[in-house]
Design an enzyme around this catalytic site. Structure first.
Site, PDB file in Angstrom:
ATOM      1  N   LEU A 102       0.886  -1.174   0.000  1.00 52.70           N
ATOM      2  CA  LEU A 102       0.000   0.000   0.000  1.00 52.70           C
ATOM      3  C   LEU A 102       0.917   1.214   0.000  1.00 52.70           C
ATOM      4  O   LEU A 102       1.997   1.191   0.608  1.00 52.70           O
ATOM      5  CB  LEU A 102      -0.872   0.017   1.256  1.00 52.70           C
ATOM      6  CG  LEU A 102      -1.921  -1.096   1.363  1.00 52.70           C
ATOM      7  CD1 LEU A 102      -2.661  -1.006   2.695  1.00 52.70           C
ATOM      8  CD2 LEU A 102      -2.920  -1.016   0.212  1.00 52.70           C
ATOM      9  N   ASP A 103       0.486   2.277  -0.659  1.00 51.04           N
ATOM     10  CA  ASP A 103       1.282   3.505  -0.669  1.00 51.04           C
ATOM     11  C   ASP A 103       1.463   4.014   0.760  1.00 51.04           C
ATOM     12  O   ASP A 103       0.668   3.716   1.648  1.00 51.04           O
ATOM     13  CB  ASP A 103       0.569   4.601  -1.474  1.00 51.04           C
ATOM     14  CG  ASP A 103       0.513   4.258  -2.954  1.00 51.04           C
ATOM     15  OD1 ASP A 103       1.326   3.432  -3.409  1.00 51.04           O
ATOM     16  OD2 ASP A 103      -0.360   4.829  -3.629  1.00 51.04           O
ATOM     17  N   LYS A 104       2.463   4.867   0.920  1.00 54.62           N
ATOM     18  CA  LYS A 104       2.742   5.417   2.254  1.00 54.62           C
ATOM     19  C   LYS A 104       1.502   6.105   2.848  1.00 54.62           C
ATOM     20  O   LYS A 104       1.216   5.984   4.039  1.00 54.62           O
ATOM     21  CB  LYS A 104       3.902   6.404   2.145  1.00 54.62           C
ATOM     22  CG  LYS A 104       4.389   6.906   3.477  1.00 54.62           C
ATOM     23  CD  LYS A 104       5.578   7.831   3.299  1.00 54.62           C
ATOM     24  CE  LYS A 104       5.950   8.450   4.629  1.00 54.62           C
ATOM     25  NZ  LYS A 104       6.886   9.558   4.477  1.00 54.62           N
ATOM     26  N   HIS A 185       0.726   2.792  -7.715  1.00 58.86           N
ATOM     27  CA  HIS A 185      -0.222   3.917  -7.606  1.00 58.86           C
ATOM     28  C   HIS A 185      -1.446   3.720  -8.498  1.00 58.86           C
ATOM     29  O   HIS A 185      -1.985   4.687  -9.042  1.00 58.86           O
ATOM     30  CB  HIS A 185       0.440   5.237  -8.018  1.00 58.86           C
ATOM     31  CG  HIS A 185       1.491   5.733  -7.069  1.00 58.86           C
ATOM     32  ND1 HIS A 185       1.531   5.388  -5.742  1.00 58.86           N
ATOM     33  CD2 HIS A 185       2.522   6.567  -7.267  1.00 58.86           C
ATOM     34  CE1 HIS A 185       2.558   5.987  -5.166  1.00 58.86           C
ATOM     35  NE2 HIS A 185       3.190   6.699  -6.076  1.00 58.86           N
ATOM     36  N   LYS A 188      -4.795   5.659  -7.825  1.00 58.93           N
ATOM     37  CA  LYS A 188      -4.544   7.104  -7.947  1.00 58.93           C
ATOM     38  C   LYS A 188      -4.378   7.496  -9.412  1.00 58.93           C
ATOM     39  O   LYS A 188      -4.890   8.532  -9.850  1.00 58.93           O
ATOM     40  CB  LYS A 188      -3.299   7.493  -7.161  1.00 58.93           C
ATOM     41  CG  LYS A 188      -3.495   7.380  -5.663  1.00 58.93           C
ATOM     42  CD  LYS A 188      -2.211   7.671  -4.936  1.00 58.93           C
ATOM     43  CE  LYS A 188      -2.411   7.485  -3.434  1.00 58.93           C
ATOM     44  NZ  LYS A 188      -1.141   7.352  -2.745  1.00 58.93           N
TER      45      LYS A 188
END
Ligand code: URA
Length: 237
Positions: A102-104, A185, A188
């Site tokens: 998962l992204d930060k 990502h 997004k």
């Protein structure tokens, strides 16, 4: 050959200190003989028994973590804190890694395991392990977004996305997104290409696993037996 306290602590069930106490109390046997010292060295594939229960020295561990924003999904990073920092010391040494990143700034369900085979299989797109995310965007989502997601997208930067689910929720800037893959990502980028940048993203499910509502941000727990059986089934193990 490794020290007994290290081998048993590596199972993730006890800290080294707890192992020392177990050994001192005569509760540990190795190959049928009561262990004398936590420092004694053994082959990790020997038979270790604690309170009559056989424990493998090379135990596989599976944890469900409610990832908070601000941590990277990696085992080490030169500059930023990783999700492993949420774990107690004895679980930092059992070789856990995040199965899928998962992204930060993304929250939600993260599976941590040291079972490389399982992780590899769960992440293979051909296994069709769906992941469901809650998303909030800048702007309003509509049926055209749903149709575009369903058709599969090729983004301006060349990213090819398999058909994905977009389920509109009551608040028009929120939706559930279902992905079968996890490119960098991805959500997004898909939503940015629709002119609706993501403001908040949270993973809710991964195949048969759902984020336990009892876990606060930053908390974790071992998978239950049923969760593990369900994961093994989708992984074909
Ligand atoms: N898609 C993203 O853009 N970020 C995530 O963390 C997961 C899916």
């Amino acid at each position: 050959m490794e020290r007994l306290d290290k081998i048993l602590a590596n199972t993730g069930r006890w800290s080294r200190k707890e192992v020392r106490e177990l050994v001192r109390a005569g509760r540990v046997t190795v190959n049928g003989t009561v262990a004398r010292s936590p420092e004694e060295k053994w082959d990790p594939s020997a038979q270790f028994v604690v309170d009559g229960e056989l424990v493998s020295g090379e135990r596989l561990v599976y944890l469900m973590l409610h990832k908070p924003a601000g941590l990277v999904s990696a085992t080490e990073d030169p500059r930023q804190p990783t999700v492993l920092e949420l774990l107690p010391d004895h679980l930092k040494r059992v070789g856990l890694f995040p199965a899928g990143r998962l992204d930060k700034d993304t929250e939600g369900l993260l599976l941590l395991t040291n079972d490389g085979e399982m992780a590899h299989r769960l992440l293979a797109p051909r296994r069709h392990v769906d992941k469901v995310y809650f998303v909030r965007v800048d702007g309003q989502l509509n049926q055209a977004d749903v149709d575009t997601f369903a058709a599969g997208m090729t983004l301006g930067d060349g990213l090819v996305c398999m058909p994905a689910g977009l389920e509109l929720l009551e608040e028009p800037d929120t939706a559930l997104v279902t992905l079968r893959e996890g490119k960098y990502h991805q959500i997004k980028r898909m939503l940015a290409s629709r002119g609706k940048p993501v403001r908040y993203l949270k993973r809710l499910t991964m195949g048969p696993l759902s984020l336990d509502p009892k876990l606060e941000l930053g908390q974790w727990r071992p998978l239950t037996g049923e969760e593990l059986d369900a994961l093994r089934a989708v992984a074909g193990l």
